[in-house]
Enzyme design. Structure first.
Site, PDB file in Angstrom:
ATOM      1  N   LYS A   1      -6.545 -25.933   2.009  1.00 50.05           N
ATOM      2  CA  LYS A   1      -4.923 -25.857   0.922  1.00 50.05           C
ATOM      3  C   LYS A   1      -5.256 -24.175   0.474  1.00 50.05           C
ATOM      4  O   LYS A   1      -5.125 -24.086  -0.426  1.00 50.05           O
ATOM      5  CB  LYS A   1      -4.558 -25.840   0.093  1.00 50.05           C
TER       6      LYS A   1
ATOM      7  N   LYS B   1      -5.740 -32.197  -4.817  1.00 55.23           N
ATOM      8  CA  LYS B   1      -5.988 -30.311  -5.156  1.00 55.23           C
ATOM      9  C   LYS B   1      -7.677 -30.808  -5.822  1.00 55.23           C
ATOM     10  O   LYS B   1      -7.989 -31.841  -6.387  1.00 55.23           O
ATOM     11  CB  LYS B   1      -5.345 -30.704  -6.410  1.00 55.23           C
TER      12      LYS B   1
HETATM   13  S1  IVH Z   1       1.357 -29.314   5.574  1.00 59.75           S
HETATM   14  C1  IVH Z   1       4.723 -31.282   6.239  1.00 59.75           C
HETATM   15  N1  IVH Z   1      -1.464 -27.267   5.292  1.00 59.75           N
HETATM   16  O1  IVH Z   1       0.720 -25.726   0.886  1.00 59.75           O
HETATM   17  C2  IVH Z   1       3.520 -30.021   5.719  1.00 59.75           C
HETATM   18  N2  IVH Z   1       0.668 -26.456   3.366  1.00 59.75           N
HETATM   19  O2  IVH Z   1       1.622 -27.427  -1.717  1.00 59.75           O
HETATM   20  C3  IVH Z   1       3.549 -29.361   4.429  1.00 59.75           C
HETATM   21  N3  IVH Z   1      -0.690 -25.126   2.090  1.00 59.75           N
HETATM   22  O3  IVH Z   1       4.235 -26.073   0.750  1.00 59.75           O
HETATM   23  C4  IVH Z   1       2.563 -28.267   4.506  1.00 59.75           C
HETATM   24  N4  IVH Z   1      -2.233 -24.345   3.069  1.00 59.75           N
HETATM   25  O4  IVH Z   1       3.031 -23.375   1.709  1.00 59.75           O
HETATM   26  C5  IVH Z   1      -0.319 -27.403   4.538  1.00 59.75           C
HETATM   27  N5  IVH Z   1      -2.536 -25.908   5.879  1.00 59.75           N
HETATM   28  C6  IVH Z   1      -1.364 -26.026   5.175  1.00 59.75           C
HETATM   29  C7  IVH Z   1      -1.507 -25.511   3.163  1.00 59.75           C
HETATM   30  C8  IVH Z   1      -0.241 -26.043   2.992  1.00 59.75           C
HETATM   31  C9  IVH Z   1      -1.275 -24.333   1.748  1.00 59.75           C
HETATM   32  C10 IVH Z   1       0.392 -24.583   1.227  1.00 59.75           C
HETATM   33  C11 IVH Z   1       2.156 -24.855   1.850  1.00 59.75           C
HETATM   34  C12 IVH Z   1       2.955 -26.271   0.779  1.00 59.75           C
HETATM   35  C13 IVH Z   1       2.345 -25.980  -0.161  1.00 59.75           C
HETATM   36  C14 IVH Z   1       1.539 -27.351  -0.321  1.00 59.75           C
END
Ligand code: IVH
Length: 683
Positions: free
Chosen positions: A115, A317
């Protein structure tokens, strides 16, 4: 009003207040993690009692980062967010809920992705050409930042990047994350230093500011990075699996974050979490967790949404590394070099997986600069293995009852007046015979990172000093069985074990012995250089500053510190006394391959892909580490292979990092160091 309704109202008020502090005043009074906790509690209440949802509830707010400066872009599909999990139980509950919503007998497999802690970006490619890029905005409309995104060097302006790559779809809208790599953020800050401008503190906010520059030349001058992880819309292409999307993106030539993986079950994912947590600080980029996605996109679609969060993905997280708590008191410790360190006594707070009630305040200079006061609400941070430290006070939480922190004038242990050497921020106790300094240096001398005398913990050292058995380090080697037996709590077996480990400690390698002396600036690495170069304490003792300074990797300040140490007649007497007791002061023939794992204790579990247990043990020992049988708080790392036993669980329980063979090899081969106590960033 019921208790639950009252709690929901209270949470709404609190959250709205914190949103205002954060977004309007730019002066938050709690950390993101604390905000998350409150938000989650409200979300949970509302899930169980939907009748309590009010229009002003922060959960009903679609976040927006739209700015006036850019034209707006309508996203082809809503840019959704993720719900959070904070534990294995949360993840299991997530899967169970999903399985209940799907036909009986459905099996779910998953992808696991880092993430990335940056900003969402939505990028459109038409017939392979980058035509538009927009921020998330409010999820439906975003800011058009195309010119700025074009400056991101690892992002292709045309796909496929390789001519013989796959044919590009007519239209492809991908989603990714923009951020600074850690080293690039450091570069940006070094530039600030050179210009005499203040350093940026938060990489994510700086990336956001950079992405939203009106002048794209400024964006171009700062090295942003992007990783892509999803497809928002595809015309002329279709994928059924998230894993296939990740691979297809890579095949087109998009940057995909290192470490993404496919796992057949949630248990496989859960097994990976500790590795990610422990590898987090070795990564080139900041992550605040991992994202787990249902691999089968048809099933993910079927699962639908809760609010703006799809059920088919969840963010796990990591335990927060930053929390706020009350500063109750300040205590002063005097180290073996005489250095005075103010320590914070805190109201206990759960931080990075452990309860913290002590933290470093570094020095009184820093305390004054930051205007930290007793009674303040302070932000406490803990990253990796580092001792937690106080980042600073939350000024908005003051109520006037706070008391200034006054540095003490006299050493509470020796009564000497503290001194502050010219140009230094630290205070020092100038008396080498100060009982606290002596205690600290003996405690260090026998500790695990030094001579490693088992059975001689701080309490034993204290007792032996109080009873007059030891007055300096050398006395340890003259301890006798009979008098020890007279001491309370020192039974036959304990005394025999202690004497045996003291005997063993006489024969440690020269570099280890040198490290134990605690000479200012001489840790494991420098000690190895010195031991290899001089071959004996005698030779080193008679060396000049120039001779020592000439060694590659050693500078004049360090050289001076070594010479000063051995010039002290008291030190020489202690060394002579040790020599007379038979302590080894010569280099042995076979030098270690390196000292990279010096002081680290490993536990092996499971089958490693390329190393037998014996080979792994040999490698660890050749690099100065050691291998022990069972996991305890003293274990530095658990080296985990396939089918690990309960040791991995124990490690997670105790907060011991778990690494796989790749991370382990990184430690000894690439010079990427394991987490070690470092300085916090300057404020
Ligand atoms: S998927 C519906 N994949 O985390 C899909 N998000 O807390 C939603 N983020 O807004 C996002 N790495 O900016 C996805 N490998 C990853 C990610 C990721 C970082 C961020 C993204 C999202 C936030 C959510």
């Amino acid at each position: 009003m019921t208790d639950i309704a009252a709690r929901a109202a209270e949470l709404r008020d609190q959250l709205n207040f914190h949103i205002y502090r954060y977004h309007v005043l730019g002066d938050p009074v709690i950390t993101d993690a604390e905000y998350d906790l409150l938000y989650r509690e409200l979300q949970q209440i509302e899930a169980e009692h939907p009748e309590l949802i009010t229009p002003d509830s922060p959960t009903q707010r679609a976040g927006s980062d739209l700015s006036e400066d850019f034209p707006k872009v309508r996203h082809p599909a809503p840019i959704l967010s993720l719900s959070n999990a904070f534990s294995e139980d949360d993840l299991r509950a997530w899967e169970e809920r999903n399985l209940r919503l799907l036909p009986a007998g459905t099996k779910l497999d998953y992808t696991l992705e880092p993430k990335l802690d940056g900003l969402t970006i939505v990028i459109t490619y038409e017939n392979g050409v980058l035509t538009q890029a927009a921020t998330r905005g409010n999820g439906e409309l975003g800011d058009d930042v195309t010119a700025n995104v074009r400056t991101i060097r690892n992002l292709p302006l045309r796909i496929p990047v390789n001519r013989d790559g796959p044919h590009p779809p007519e239209k492809l809208v991908v989603r990714g994350e923009v951020m600074f790599l850690k080293k690039d953020f450091e570069k940006v800050n070094r530039k600030q230093d050179e210009l005499g401008l203040p350093r940026y503190v938060n990489a994510r906010n700086t990336a956001s500011g950079t992405l939203k520059q009106k002048d794209s030349r400024i964006t171009a001058s700062r090295p942003l990075t992007c990783y892509v992880y999803g497809v928002v819309q595809a015309v002329g292409a279709k994928w059924d699996k998230q894993w296939d999307i990740l691979n297809a993106l890579r095949d087109f030539g998009f940057p995909v974050a290192p470490g993404v993986g496919y796992y057949p079950t949630l248990s496989d994912i859960i097994q990976q979490l500790p590795t990610w947590e422990s590898r987090r600080i070795q990564l080139d980029f900041e992550i605040d967790g991992v994202v787990i996605k249902v691999n089968d996109l048809r099933l993910a679609d079927e699962l639908g949404f809760v609010g703006k969060d799809p059920r088919g993905a969840i963010a796990y997280k990591f335990p927060s590394e930053e929390m706020t708590t009350k500063l109750l008191d300040v205590v002063v410790t005097v180290g073996r070099t005489g250095k005075v360190t103010p320590g914070a006594k805190l109201e206990p707070v759960f931080l990075g997986g452990v309860t913290v009630s002590n933290a470093s305040l570094h020095n009184f200079d820093q305390v004054a600069k930051l205007d930290i006061r007793i009674g303040d609400t302070v932000i406490v941070k803990r990253s990796g293995e580092v001792i937690p430290y106080v980042v600073g006070p939350v000024l908005g939480m003051r109520d006037g009852a706070e008391r200034p922190i006054v540095p003490p004038e006299y050493c509470p242990y020796s009564g000497d007046r503290f001194v502050q050497p010219e140009g230094m921020v630290d205070l020092f106790c100038p008396n080498p015979q100060c009982p606290e300094r002596l205690y600290r240096s003996i405690e260090f001398f026998v500790s695990r990172g030094a001579l490693d005398i088992e059975g001689m913990g701080p309490q034993t050292v204290k007792t032996l000093m109080e009873k007059g058995f030891i007055r300096d380090e050398a006395d340890i080697f003259y301890l006798q069985r009979e008098p020890l037996l007279e001491l309370e709590g020192f039974a036959d077996k304990k005394v025999d074990n202690l004497l045996a480990s003291i005997e063993a400690a006489k024969h440690r390698p020269l570099a280890q012995f040198l490290t134990s002396l605690g000479i200012d600036g001489v840790g494991g690495v420098v000690a190895t250089l010195l031991a290899n170069h001089f071959g004996s304490i005698d030779a080193l003792m008679n060396a000049s500053v120039e001779e020592i300074d000439a060694i590659e990797g050693i500078g004049p300040v360090l050289a001076q510190s070594v010479v000063d140490y051995f010039a002290d007649p008291y030190r020489r007497r202690v060394l002579d006394k040790m020599r007379a007791a038979g302590v080894n002061m010569q280099a042995e023939q076979k030098a270690a391959a390196s000292n990279k794992l010096a002081g680290l204790a490993f536990v092996l579990t499971g089958t490693l892909p390329n190393l037998s247990r014996e080979q792994a043990t040999e490698l660890i020992e050749a690099h100065g580490g050691k291998v022990t049988g069972s996991v305890s708080k003293k274990t530095s790392y658990v080296l985990m292979g396939d089918s690990p036993g309960s040791k991995a669980d124990k490690a997670r329980q105790l907060g011991v990092p778990i690494i796989d063979e790749m991370a382990f090899r990184m430690m000894i081969e690439d010079g990427s160091n394991p987490p070690s106590p470092g300085q916090p960033p300057l404020l």
